[in-house]
Design a protein around this motif. Sequence first.
Motif, PDB file in Angstrom:
ATOM      1  N   ALA A 168      20.998   2.192 -49.004  1.00 18.56           N
ATOM      2  CA  ALA A 168      22.105   2.058 -49.964  1.00 18.56           C
ATOM      3  C   ALA A 168      23.173   1.099 -49.440  1.00 18.56           C
ATOM      4  O   ALA A 168      23.826   0.412 -50.233  1.00 18.56           O
ATOM      5  CB  ALA A 168      22.721   3.422 -50.263  1.00 18.56           C
ATOM      6  N   PHE A 169      23.360   1.022 -48.135  1.00 13.97           N
ATOM      7  CA  PHE A 169      24.330   0.075 -47.581  1.00 13.97           C
ATOM      8  C   PHE A 169      23.899  -1.356 -47.868  1.00 13.97           C
ATOM      9  O   PHE A 169      24.696  -2.204 -48.227  1.00 13.97           O
ATOM     10  CB  PHE A 169      24.500   0.269 -46.067  1.00 13.97           C
ATOM     11  N   ALA A 170      22.613  -1.639 -47.713  1.00 12.28           N
ATOM     12  CA  ALA A 170      22.097  -2.991 -47.911  1.00 12.28           C
ATOM     13  C   ALA A 170      21.947  -3.360 -49.381  1.00 12.28           C
ATOM     14  O   ALA A 170      21.843  -4.537 -49.706  1.00 12.28           O
ATOM     15  CB  ALA A 170      20.743  -3.128 -47.214  1.00 12.28           C
ATOM     16  N   ASN A 171      21.941  -2.365 -50.251  1.00 12.83           N
ATOM     17  CA  ASN A 171      21.733  -2.614 -51.677  1.00 12.83           C
ATOM     18  C   ASN A 171      23.010  -2.439 -52.495  1.00 12.83           C
ATOM     19  O   ASN A 171      22.954  -2.043 -53.662  1.00 12.83           O
ATOM     20  CB  ASN A 171      20.637  -1.690 -52.213  1.00 12.83           C
ATOM     21  N   GLY A 172      24.138  -2.721 -51.882  1.00 14.33           N
ATOM     22  CA  GLY A 172      25.408  -2.680 -52.609  1.00 14.33           C
ATOM     23  C   GLY A 172      25.775  -1.312 -53.145  1.00 14.33           C
ATOM     24  O   GLY A 172      26.462  -1.201 -54.146  1.00 14.33           O
ATOM     25  N   GLY A 173      25.324  -0.252 -52.483  1.00 16.93           N
ATOM     26  CA  GLY A 173      25.663   1.099 -52.888  1.00 16.93           C
ATOM     27  C   GLY A 173      24.601   1.802 -53.702  1.00 16.93           C
ATOM     28  O   GLY A 173      24.711   2.992 -53.960  1.00 16.93           O
TER      29      GLY A 173
ATOM     30  N   ARG B 210      32.151  -1.354 -52.612  1.00 17.14           N
ATOM     31  CA  ARG B 210      33.150  -1.779 -51.611  1.00 17.14           C
ATOM     32  C   ARG B 210      32.971  -0.996 -50.319  1.00 17.14           C
ATOM     33  O   ARG B 210      33.092  -1.544 -49.227  1.00 17.14           O
ATOM     34  CB  ARG B 210      34.558  -1.601 -52.171  1.00 17.14           C
ATOM     35  N   GLY B 211      32.692   0.296 -50.440  1.00 19.61           N
ATOM     36  CA  GLY B 211      32.452   1.125 -49.257  1.00 19.61           C
ATOM     37  C   GLY B 211      31.191   0.695 -48.530  1.00 19.61           C
ATOM     38  O   GLY B 211      31.153   0.652 -47.298  1.00 19.61           O
ATOM     39  N   ALA B 212      30.139   0.374 -49.291  1.00 17.95           N
ATOM     40  CA  ALA B 212      28.891  -0.103 -48.680  1.00 17.95           C
ATOM     41  C   ALA B 212      29.149  -1.386 -47.903  1.00 17.95           C
ATOM     42  O   ALA B 212      28.638  -1.562 -46.788  1.00 17.95           O
ATOM     43  CB  ALA B 212      27.836  -0.330 -49.756  1.00 17.95           C
ATOM     44  N   HIS B 213      29.939  -2.285 -48.481  1.00 21.05           N
ATOM     45  CA  HIS B 213      30.259  -3.545 -47.795  1.00 21.05           C
ATOM     46  C   HIS B 213      31.046  -3.284 -46.516  1.00 21.05           C
ATOM     47  O   HIS B 213      30.755  -3.870 -45.467  1.00 21.05           O
ATOM     48  CB  HIS B 213      31.043  -4.468 -48.723  1.00 21.05           C
ATOM     49  N   LEU B 214      32.047  -2.421 -46.576  1.00 14.06           N
ATOM     50  CA  LEU B 214      32.861  -2.132 -45.390  1.00 14.06           C
ATOM     51  C   LEU B 214      32.031  -1.502 -44.274  1.00 14.06           C
ATOM     52  O   LEU B 214      32.151  -1.889 -43.109  1.00 14.06           O
ATOM     53  CB  LEU B 214      34.023  -1.208 -45.753  1.00 14.06           C
ATOM     54  N   ILE B 215      31.188  -0.552 -44.617  1.00 17.14           N
ATOM     55  CA  ILE B 215      30.363   0.094 -43.599  1.00 17.14           C
ATOM     56  C   ILE B 215      29.393  -0.903 -42.981  1.00 17.14           C
ATOM     57  O   ILE B 215      29.211  -0.941 -41.759  1.00 17.14           O
ATOM     58  CB  ILE B 215      29.628   1.306 -44.185  1.00 17.14           C
TER      59      ILE B 215
ATOM     60  N   LEU C  61      29.359  -1.852 -39.008  1.00 16.48           N
ATOM     61  CA  LEU C  61      28.158  -1.651 -38.199  1.00 16.48           C
ATOM     62  C   LEU C  61      27.540  -2.950 -37.699  1.00 16.48           C
ATOM     63  O   LEU C  61      26.782  -2.950 -36.728  1.00 16.48           O
ATOM     64  CB  LEU C  61      27.112  -0.861 -39.000  1.00 16.48           C
ATOM     65  N   SER C  62      27.853  -4.068 -38.352  1.00 18.43           N
ATOM     66  CA  SER C  62      27.268  -5.342 -37.929  1.00 18.43           C
ATOM     67  C   SER C  62      28.178  -6.120 -36.981  1.00 18.43           C
ATOM     68  O   SER C  62      27.900  -7.266 -36.663  1.00 18.43           O
ATOM     69  CB  SER C  62      26.939  -6.197 -39.164  1.00 18.43           C
ATOM     70  N   ASP C  63      29.223  -5.488 -36.473  1.00 18.64           N
ATOM     71  CA  ASP C  63      30.170  -6.129 -35.558  1.00 18.64           C
ATOM     72  C   ASP C  63      29.534  -6.302 -34.178  1.00 18.64           C
ATOM     73  O   ASP C  63      29.310  -5.332 -33.457  1.00 18.64           O
ATOM     74  CB  ASP C  63      31.438  -5.270 -35.467  1.00 18.64           C
TER      75      ASP C  63
ATOM     76  N   ARG D 245      21.999 -12.675 -40.923  1.00 17.27           N
ATOM     77  CA  ARG D 245      22.507 -11.798 -41.979  1.00 17.27           C
ATOM     78  C   ARG D 245      23.041 -10.538 -41.285  1.00 17.27           C
ATOM     79  O   ARG D 245      22.729 -10.305 -40.122  1.00 17.27           O
ATOM     80  CB  ARG D 245      21.393 -11.460 -42.958  1.00 17.27           C
ATOM     81  N   PRO D 246      23.828  -9.738 -41.979  1.00 11.96           N
ATOM     82  CA  PRO D 246      24.348  -8.515 -41.318  1.00 11.96           C
ATOM     83  C   PRO D 246      23.226  -7.607 -40.847  1.00 11.96           C
ATOM     84  O   PRO D 246      22.258  -7.362 -41.555  1.00 11.96           O
ATOM     85  CB  PRO D 246      25.146  -7.835 -42.436  1.00 11.96           C
ATOM     86  N   ALA D 247      23.361  -7.140 -39.618  1.00 13.55           N
ATOM     87  CA  ALA D 247      22.400  -6.202 -39.051  1.00 13.55           C
ATOM     88  C   ALA D 247      23.148  -4.894 -38.797  1.00 13.55           C
ATOM     89  O   ALA D 247      23.764  -4.710 -37.770  1.00 13.55           O
ATOM     90  CB  ALA D 247      21.810  -6.739 -37.759  1.00 13.55           C
ATOM     91  N   ALA D 248      23.141  -4.056 -39.790  1.00 12.00           N
ATOM     92  CA  ALA D 248      23.856  -2.778 -39.661  1.00 12.00           C
ATOM     93  C   ALA D 248      22.852  -1.670 -39.521  1.00 12.00           C
ATOM     94  O   ALA D 248      23.097  -0.554 -39.535  1.00 12.00           O
ATOM     95  CB  ALA D 248      24.755  -2.582 -40.876  1.00 12.00           C
TER      96      ALA D 248
END
Length: 84
Positions: free
Chosen positions: A11-16, A52-57, A61-63, A81-84
């Motif tokens: 769900a994080f990778a799929n915009g929620g 928005r929450g999915a994007h923030l998380i 996590l990808s920091d 690409r983000p690796a969360a």
Amino acid sequence: SLLELTGAYAAFANGGHSITPYAIERIKDADGELLWRADHGSRLTARALDPRGAHLITDILSDDDARAPSFGRNSVLKLSRPAA
């Protein structure tokens, strides 16, 4: 199960949006002929969380700096690409 966790984190990778995960992509016979393929038609399901929450998380996590103590700088998790 691992498959359920995969669906939850997706769900994080799929915009929620949550997805219906599958364990087997396709089955081929010894000659390489396709016998069966997973149905990708309706994998996206209802919105599980605010996009928005999915994007923030995902951003948190990808920091790479936050992962440095555990994985080192520029680890294999630093992708294009983000690796969360």
